[in-house]
Design an enzyme around this catalytic site. Structure first.
Site, mmCIF file in Angstrom:
data_model
loop_
_atom_site.group_PDB
_atom_site.id
_atom_site.type_symbol
_atom_site.label_atom_id
_atom_site.label_comp_id
_atom_site.label_asym_id
_atom_site.label_seq_id
_atom_site.Cartn_x
_atom_site.Cartn_y
_atom_site.Cartn_z
ATOM 1 C CB SER A 7 14.900 57.791 26.490
ATOM 2 O OG SER A 7 14.210 57.066 25.493
ATOM 3 C CG ASN A 9 13.858 53.968 22.185
ATOM 4 O OD1 ASN A 9 14.304 52.837 22.135
ATOM 5 N ND2 ASN A 9 13.549 54.658 21.098
ATOM 6 C CE LYS A 12 16.164 57.871 21.218
ATOM 7 N NZ LYS A 12 15.692 59.225 21.537
ATOM 8 C CD GLU A 40 4.505 70.810 25.246
ATOM 9 O OE1 GLU A 40 4.035 71.397 24.260
ATOM 10 O OE2 GLU A 40 4.137 71.002 26.406
ATOM 11 C CG ASP A 69 15.503 65.316 20.089
ATOM 12 O OD1 ASP A 69 14.549 64.607 20.466
ATOM 13 O OD2 ASP A 69 15.403 66.154 19.190
ATOM 14 C CB SER A 70 18.312 60.926 17.190
ATOM 15 O OG SER A 70 17.496 59.972 17.810
ATOM 16 C CG ASP A 153 17.066 51.864 12.388
ATOM 17 O OD1 ASP A 153 17.296 53.091 12.276
ATOM 18 O OD2 ASP A 153 17.416 51.198 13.384
ATOM 19 C CG HIS A 178 21.959 58.843 14.071
ATOM 20 N ND1 HIS A 178 21.762 57.536 13.659
ATOM 21 C CD2 HIS A 178 20.853 59.155 14.798
ATOM 22 C CE1 HIS A 178 20.597 57.098 14.106
ATOM 23 N NE2 HIS A 178 20.028 58.063 14.803
#
EC number: 3.6.1.66
Length: 196
Positions: A7, A9, A12, A40, A69-70, A153, A178
Site C-alpha cells: 500500500s 497509504n 495504514k 488492479e 483491503d478494507s 472516518d 476493524h
C-alpha cells in the site's frame, strides 16, 4: 522480520506498525525496498483483494508482503460501497467527495447500520500465507464530525463511544477498529506461524 506493506497509504502503515511492532515485526513501505506496484483490485471480496495485493508485492520484492483491503458496508445499500469503498463515485472523488456522496445516497434513510471490514493477507516467498479478518459495527452519521482519521472516518459513528472514528485518538481507534481487530487476530496467527 520485515514485512513490505502492499500500500502507499501512510495511515495504514502507522496502524500496522503500532500493532505488529509488539511481535518484533518491522513493516516498511514498498518504496523503502525499491518496489512500486499497482495492483488492479478485481476481487469480489476484501479477502481476494488483500491476497492479490500481497502476492504482487511479495513477487516484486522477494520479501514477505502484507496487505489490507478494507471498506465500509452499509446495510441499507446492500453492503455498498463495500470492496469499492476507495473507488466509490468514480476516480474524480477524494475522501470528502466519497463520504458526501454516500451521505447524499443515504438521505432520508432511517436504517443507518453499517460496519467497517478489514481483511489482512500476508504472502511469503515459500508460498505460505497468513490471513485474518476484522469488523467494527457502527452507524452512519448524518454529517461529518472530527478531524482525525481518513476515508469514511468522519461519518462512521460508534454508538458506545458517542463519537465518530475521526474524533478518536489513534489508540482509541486501534482498540476497536476493524483494522485493529484484524491485525490483532493476524498477530496471533503470525506468531503461531513463526513458531512452527
Amino acid at each position: 522480520m520485515k514485512l513490505v506493506l502492499a500500500s502507499k497509504n501512510a495511515h495504514k502503515l502507522v496502524e500496522m506498525r503500532d500493532i505488529l511492532s509488539q511481535l518484533g515485526v518491522e513493516v516498511v513501505l514498498e518504496s523503502e525496498v525499491g518496489v512500486d506496484v499497482d495492483v488492479e483490485e478485481t476481487g469480489a471480496t476484501f479477502e481476494e483483494n488483500a491476497f492479490l495485493k500481497a502476492r504482487a508485492v511479495m513477487e516484486a520484492s522477494g520479501l514477505p508482503a502484507i496487505a489490507d483491503d478494507s471498506g465500509l458496508c452499509v446495510d441499507a445499500l446492500n453492503g455498498a460501497p463495500g470492496v469499492y469503498s476507495a473507488r466509490y463515485g468514480g476516480p474524480g472523488l477524494d475522501d470528502v467527495g466519497r463520504y458526501r456522496l454516500l451521505l447524499e445516497n443515504m438521505r432520508g434513510q432511517l436504517d443507518r447500520r453499517c460496519r467497517f471490514v478489514s481483511a489482512i493477507c500476508c504472502c511469503f516467498p515459500n508460498g505460505d500465507r497468513v490471513e485474518a479478518r476484522g469488523e467494527c459495527p457502527g452507524t452512519l452519521a448524518y454529517a461529518p464530525k472530527g478531524e482525525d482519521g481518513f476515508g469514511y472516518d468522519p461519518i462512521f459513528f460508534v454508538p458506545a463511544l458517542k463519537k465518530t472514528f475521526a474524533e478518536l485518538s489513534p489508540a482509541e481507534k486501534n482498540a476497536i477498529s476493524h483494522r485493529g481487530n484484524a491485525l490483532t487476530a493476524f498477530r496471533e496467527k503470525l506468531e503461531q506461524y513463526l513458531n512452527k
